[in-house]
Design an enzyme around this catalytic site. Structure first.
Site, PDB file in Angstrom:
ATOM      1  N   LYS A 217      -3.977 -17.516  -2.380  1.00 41.95           N
ATOM      2  CA  LYS A 217      -4.467 -16.260  -1.892  1.00 41.95           C
ATOM      3  C   LYS A 217      -3.998 -15.385  -1.293  1.00 41.95           C
ATOM      4  O   LYS A 217      -3.176 -14.100  -1.052  1.00 41.95           O
ATOM      5  CB  LYS A 217      -5.918 -15.411  -1.929  1.00 41.95           C
ATOM      6  N   CYS A 271      -6.315  -4.964   0.874  1.00 41.88           N
ATOM      7  CA  CYS A 271      -6.021  -6.132   0.746  1.00 41.88           C
ATOM      8  C   CYS A 271      -5.220  -6.887   1.661  1.00 41.88           C
ATOM      9  O   CYS A 271      -4.874  -7.343   2.103  1.00 41.88           O
ATOM     10  CB  CYS A 271      -5.504  -6.247  -1.014  1.00 41.88           C
TER      11      CYS A 271
HETATM   12  N1  SAJ Z   1       3.555  -0.500  -1.223  1.00 39.12           N
HETATM   13  C1  SAJ Z   1       4.845  -0.574  -0.284  1.00 39.12           C
HETATM   14  N2  SAJ Z   1       6.350  -0.704  -0.857  1.00 39.12           N
HETATM   15  C2  SAJ Z   1       6.503  -1.484  -2.199  1.00 39.12           C
HETATM   16  C3  SAJ Z   1       5.087  -2.065  -2.995  1.00 39.12           C
HETATM   17  C4  SAJ Z   1       3.721  -1.346  -2.620  1.00 39.12           C
HETATM   18  O1  SAJ Z   1       4.911   0.981   0.748  1.00 39.12           O
HETATM   19  O2  SAJ Z   1       7.413  -1.485  -2.903  1.00 39.12           O
HETATM   20  C5  SAJ Z   1       2.589  -0.654  -0.676  1.00 39.12           C
HETATM   21  C6  SAJ Z   1       1.202   0.681  -1.667  1.00 39.12           C
HETATM   22  O3  SAJ Z   1       2.088   1.868  -1.462  1.00 39.12           O
HETATM   23  C7  SAJ Z   1       0.143   0.131  -0.741  1.00 39.12           C
HETATM   24  C8  SAJ Z   1       0.342  -0.972  -0.113  1.00 39.12           C
HETATM   25  O4  SAJ Z   1       1.481  -1.467  -0.277  1.00 39.12           O
HETATM   26  O5  SAJ Z   1       0.142   1.021  -0.128  1.00 39.12           O
HETATM   27  C9  SAJ Z   1      -0.270  -2.355  -1.253  1.00 39.12           C
HETATM   28  O6  SAJ Z   1       0.057  -1.817  -2.963  1.00 39.12           O
HETATM   29  P1  SAJ Z   1       0.476  -2.580  -3.918  1.00 39.12           P
HETATM   30  O7  SAJ Z   1       0.454  -1.792  -4.400  1.00 39.12           O
HETATM   31  O8  SAJ Z   1       1.973  -3.524  -3.342  1.00 39.12           O
HETATM   32  O9  SAJ Z   1      -0.730  -3.719  -3.709  1.00 39.12           O
HETATM   33  P2  SAJ Z   1      -2.567  -4.032  -4.350  1.00 39.12           P
HETATM   34  O10 SAJ Z   1      -3.071  -4.192  -2.700  1.00 39.12           O
HETATM   35  O11 SAJ Z   1      -3.098  -2.502  -4.723  1.00 39.12           O
HETATM   36  O12 SAJ Z   1      -2.886  -4.612  -4.536  1.00 39.12           O
HETATM   37  C10 SAJ Z   1      -2.444  -6.402  -4.014  1.00 39.12           C
HETATM   38  C11 SAJ Z   1      -1.918  -6.950  -5.503  1.00 39.12           C
HETATM   39  N3  SAJ Z   1      -1.438  -8.399  -4.513  1.00 39.12           N
HETATM   40  C12 SAJ Z   1      -0.047  -8.628  -5.150  1.00 39.12           C
HETATM   41  O13 SAJ Z   1       0.808  -8.050  -5.427  1.00 39.12           O
HETATM   42  C13 SAJ Z   1       0.578  -9.771  -4.135  1.00 39.12           C
HETATM   43  C14 SAJ Z   1      -2.662  -7.911  -6.329  1.00 39.12           C
HETATM   44  O14 SAJ Z   1      -1.972  -8.599  -7.048  1.00 39.12           O
HETATM   45  C15 SAJ Z   1      -4.065  -8.382  -6.032  1.00 39.12           C
HETATM   46  O15 SAJ Z   1      -5.284  -8.793  -6.439  1.00 39.12           O
HETATM   47  C16 SAJ Z   1      -4.706  -7.556  -4.742  1.00 39.12           C
HETATM   48  O16 SAJ Z   1      -3.510  -7.364  -3.560  1.00 39.12           O
HETATM   49  C17 SAJ Z   1      -5.659  -7.436  -4.421  1.00 39.12           C
HETATM   50  O17 SAJ Z   1      -7.117  -7.540  -4.244  1.00 39.12           O
HETATM   51  O18 SAJ Z   1      -5.590  -9.060  -3.179  1.00 39.12           O
END
Ligand code: SAJ
Length: 424
Positions: A217, A271
């Protein structure tokens, strides 16, 4: 009853616990959801959903109506106990396990022979075993899973870890469709955990030991953090070269083996902005890349504020409008949000150096400003139309409704577009 489970006690009814409880109930296992917040308990028992998530309110209402989901402030006996409480960090990025420990304490008196205990909360390596030891101390009349136990020595209470993986915004679909990793403290707990998750998961349920599941994880979220840090580093490099980072990434991604993520104002949410620290705080010197990525992403909000201040300095700017407070697009979650951090820094800087500048905030997903911002007298929550009248526009969250704003509406203004809304 499904796969030998008639009932489940879900401890923690937050962003993970509540959707999971609803899906478990829908699969035919009666769920008692437990939360220390009586307001949440009251809402759920009235069939209302305390969090914004597509489709969830309907499932919660239906399951409560059918008597398959009920909420309470303390646990009762059951077949499976799932712990889905937060694991924040305290000073020095050390994980704070007090919520997990409190959850274990709360279920201990209700445990009986044949029960399964699953920790879903994201935890550092070794903590599932620690939970088994805590429970063993509290219930010396029962035996609990032990690392190294063989297949034939089944404990009275089986303890496993099954980290959640769902993405806010598509939780219901991912809860059922995603593959799951189930790590047992002993082989029997992994096998029983597999039976439990197969009751409501269509994806594959893969079995391993609890330490591997814990690090799996953390590695998934650290992987995404490192990749976002790469995009953010490119954004900083492009700024110095005078290159449009969005165009650059679009072009680079035309390579068949390149898939660069999107830069932004920083990484938020509870996360990705938190979990990599669980690896770094345990083994910092071995996790140099993961640590550096965290620093790069954590430094983004300040560099956005610096850019806003530099671009507006010496200009006739009376108002600056920040678009979005959520940690990412189309959610109402403000936890660890870089947008909130940016508005906070900006308000403080403007108060000290340019107190005549009004700072406006527009966030359609929340009714009121969060407490960090509510106390700052120069920050006002406005609607999109009023925000668009400001002299400078700072785009922080690419909500669907913000993406629909035509670039012509901000023409001639000072625009800091951290999400590439008007570039992509
Ligand atoms: N972000 C960027 N650029 C990107 C993608 C995301 O700046 O290209 C930023 C987003 O704006 C946000 C942050 O990253 O601030 C996180 O967003 P996210 O959509 O990447 O992820 P989370 O935090 O909503 O969910 C993540 C997911 N993990 C992965 O994709 C590996 C989800 O599957 C998990 O269940 C979740 O963390 C968790 O609870 O751990």
């Amino acid at each position: 009853m499904k796969n030998g489970f008639a009932s489940c006690v879900m401890v923690g009814l937050g962003y993970i616990g509540l959707p999971t409880a609803a899906v478990v109930a829908r699969a035919g296992i009666k769920v008692l959801g437990v939360d220390i917040n009586p307001r949440i308990v009251e809402m759920i028992n009235a069939g209302r959903c305390p969090i914004e998530e597509p489709g969830l309110p309907d499932v919660v209402e239906e399951m409560v109506g059918k008597g398959m989901l009920e909420a309470a402030t303390s646990p009762s006996p059951g077949d499976a106990f799932v712990i889905a409480v937060p694991t924040p960090f305290e000073g020095g990025y050390k994980p704070d396990l007090s919520y997990v420990e409190a959850a274990a304490r709360s279920i201990a008196p209700h445990l009986a022979k044949g029960n399964l205990v699953v920790v879903e909360s994201t935890i550092p390596v070794g903590v599932t075993e620690q939970v088994a030891r805590w429970l063993e101390k509290l219930r010396p009349d029962l035996t609990f899973s032990r690392r190294g136990a063989g297949r034939s020595t089944a404990a009275d209470v089986l303890v496993a870890h099954c980290p959640e993986r769902i993405l806010p915004g598509q939780m219901l679909r991912e809860l059922v469709g995603n593959d799951r990793v189930i790590g047992g403290v002993c082989p029997e707990s992994a096998r029983r955990g597999h039976e439990f998750y197969k009751a409501f998961v269509d994806g594959e349920c893969l079995v391993t030991d609890s330490r591997t599941a814990e690090l799996c994880k953390l590695s998934e979220n650290a992987y995404r953090d490192v990749n976002i840090a790469y995009a953010n580093e490119l954004a900083a490099i492009c700024q110095d070269f005078g290159i449009d980072v969005w165009e650059l990434i679009d072009l680079a991604n035309r390579h068949p083996r390149v898939d660069i993520l999107q830069p932004g104002p920083g990484v938020g949410g509870h996360c990705i902005a938190v979990d990599p620290w669980f690896i770094v705080s345990a083994l910092g010197d071995k996790a140099r890349l993961i640590r550096e990525a965290r620093w790069i992403n954590s430094a983004r909000p300040r560099s956005v504020v610096r850019e806003v201040l530099d671009r507006t300095a010496g200009r006739d700017v009376r108002s600056i409008a920040c678009f979005g407070l959520a940690y990412k697009a189309n959610v109402d979650d403000l936890r660890e949000s870089p947008a909130v951090e940016i508005v906070e820094y900006l308000a403080t800087e403007l108060h000290l150096t340019r107190p005549d500048v009004r700072l406006l905030v527009v966030e359609p997903f929340v009714k009121e400003l969060p407490k960090e911002l509510a106390g700052l007298n120069a920050v006002t929550k406005v609607d999109v139309e009023e925000a668009l009248q400001a002299d400078a526009i700072v785009m922080l969250v690419d909500h669907k409704s913000f993406r629909a704003i035509p670039a012509a509406r901000v023409e001639g203004k000072i625009v800091v577009d951290t999400r590439g809304v008007w570039r992509r």
